[in-house]
Design a protein around this motif. Structure first.
Motif, mmCIF file in Angstrom:
data_model
loop_
_atom_site.group_PDB
_atom_site.id
_atom_site.type_symbol
_atom_site.label_atom_id
_atom_site.label_comp_id
_atom_site.label_asym_id
_atom_site.label_seq_id
_atom_site.Cartn_x
_atom_site.Cartn_y
_atom_site.Cartn_z
ATOM 1 N N LEU A 94 -1.395 1.188 -13.131
ATOM 2 C CA LEU A 94 -1.046 1.817 -11.860
ATOM 3 C C LEU A 94 0.381 2.333 -11.936
ATOM 4 O O LEU A 94 1.238 1.698 -12.538
ATOM 5 C CB LEU A 94 -1.140 0.807 -10.718
ATOM 6 N N GLY A 95 0.637 3.442 -11.306
ATOM 7 C CA GLY A 95 1.977 4.013 -11.288
ATOM 8 C C GLY A 95 2.827 3.352 -10.215
ATOM 9 O O GLY A 95 3.077 3.926 -9.161
ATOM 10 N N THR A 96 3.254 2.121 -10.486
ATOM 11 C CA THR A 96 4.012 1.386 -9.475
ATOM 12 C C THR A 96 5.328 2.063 -9.093
ATOM 13 O O THR A 96 5.714 1.988 -7.927
ATOM 14 C CB THR A 96 4.241 -0.076 -9.892
ATOM 15 N N THR B 288 6.260 2.674 -5.152
ATOM 16 C CA THR B 288 7.476 2.224 -4.464
ATOM 17 C C THR B 288 8.284 3.408 -3.938
ATOM 18 O O THR B 288 8.909 3.299 -2.880
ATOM 19 C CB THR B 288 8.358 1.337 -5.367
ATOM 20 N N SER B 289 8.241 4.550 -4.632
ATOM 21 C CA SER B 289 8.965 5.723 -4.121
ATOM 22 C C SER B 289 8.298 6.268 -2.855
ATOM 23 O O SER B 289 8.923 6.983 -2.082
ATOM 24 C CB SER B 289 9.079 6.810 -5.188
ATOM 25 N N ARG B 290 7.043 5.912 -2.643
ATOM 26 C CA ARG B 290 6.349 6.268 -1.396
ATOM 27 C C ARG B 290 6.563 5.205 -0.320
ATOM 28 O O ARG B 290 5.872 5.184 0.679
ATOM 29 C CB ARG B 290 4.850 6.416 -1.643
ATOM 30 N N LYS C 279 2.051 -5.071 1.361
ATOM 31 C CA LYS C 279 0.826 -4.783 2.122
ATOM 32 C C LYS C 279 0.058 -3.598 1.515
ATOM 33 O O LYS C 279 -1.159 -3.645 1.333
ATOM 34 C CB LYS C 279 1.196 -4.500 3.573
ATOM 35 N N GLU C 280 0.764 -2.523 1.182
ATOM 36 C CA GLU C 280 0.112 -1.338 0.604
ATOM 37 C C GLU C 280 -0.347 -1.583 -0.832
ATOM 38 O O GLU C 280 -1.367 -1.043 -1.258
ATOM 39 C CB GLU C 280 1.042 -0.122 0.674
ATOM 40 N N PHE C 281 0.388 -2.399 -1.573
ATOM 41 C CA PHE C 281 -0.048 -2.753 -2.928
ATOM 42 C C PHE C 281 -1.363 -3.526 -2.866
ATOM 43 O O PHE C 281 -2.272 -3.293 -3.666
ATOM 44 C CB PHE C 281 1.023 -3.577 -3.661
ATOM 45 N N ILE C 282 -1.476 -4.444 -1.908
ATOM 46 C CA ILE C 282 -2.713 -5.208 -1.740
ATOM 47 C C ILE C 282 -3.854 -4.278 -1.337
ATOM 48 O O ILE C 282 -4.971 -4.380 -1.868
ATOM 49 C CB ILE C 282 -2.515 -6.351 -0.727
#
Length: 96
Positions: free
Chosen positions: A25-27, A31-33, A38-41
């Motif tokens: 995944l392009g973590t 994170t820049s978004r 919560k959104e990662f989950i």
């Protein structure tokens, strides 16, 4: 089809780098978004739902090649389109 983009990656135990068993995944992009835990989950849940849809569809495919699978999911016999559409809607709500 569900507006999710990721990369395939080899993981320990793979028999061939041509058929990787992992994803990346392009973590940094997430994170820049301004994604938080919560959104990662939610992203992990979306990927899980996509995998469940694919596994269900895969059980109906005649043949073992990617082209057999792609042909099947574009055919009228494919009955999971509503689940993919719902997943795509959820993904786009999170990312827009």
């Amino acid at each position: 089809m569900a507006s999710i983009t990721l990369n395939k990656n080899s993981v320990p135990g793979d028999k061939s780098a041509l058929v990787p068993g992992g994803i990346c995944l392009g973590t940094p992009v997430m994170t820049s978004r301004q994604f938080t835990e919560k959104e990662f989950i939610a992203t992990a849940d979306f990927i899980h739902e996509g995998v469940l849809i694919v596994l269900e569809a895969k059980g109906c495919v005649q043949g073992s090649k990617l082209q057999d699978f792609m042909k099947f999911i574009k055919s009228p016999e494919f009955s999971l389109t509503y689940r993919i559409t719902d997943l795509q809607r959820q993904v786009e709500v999170l990312t827009i």
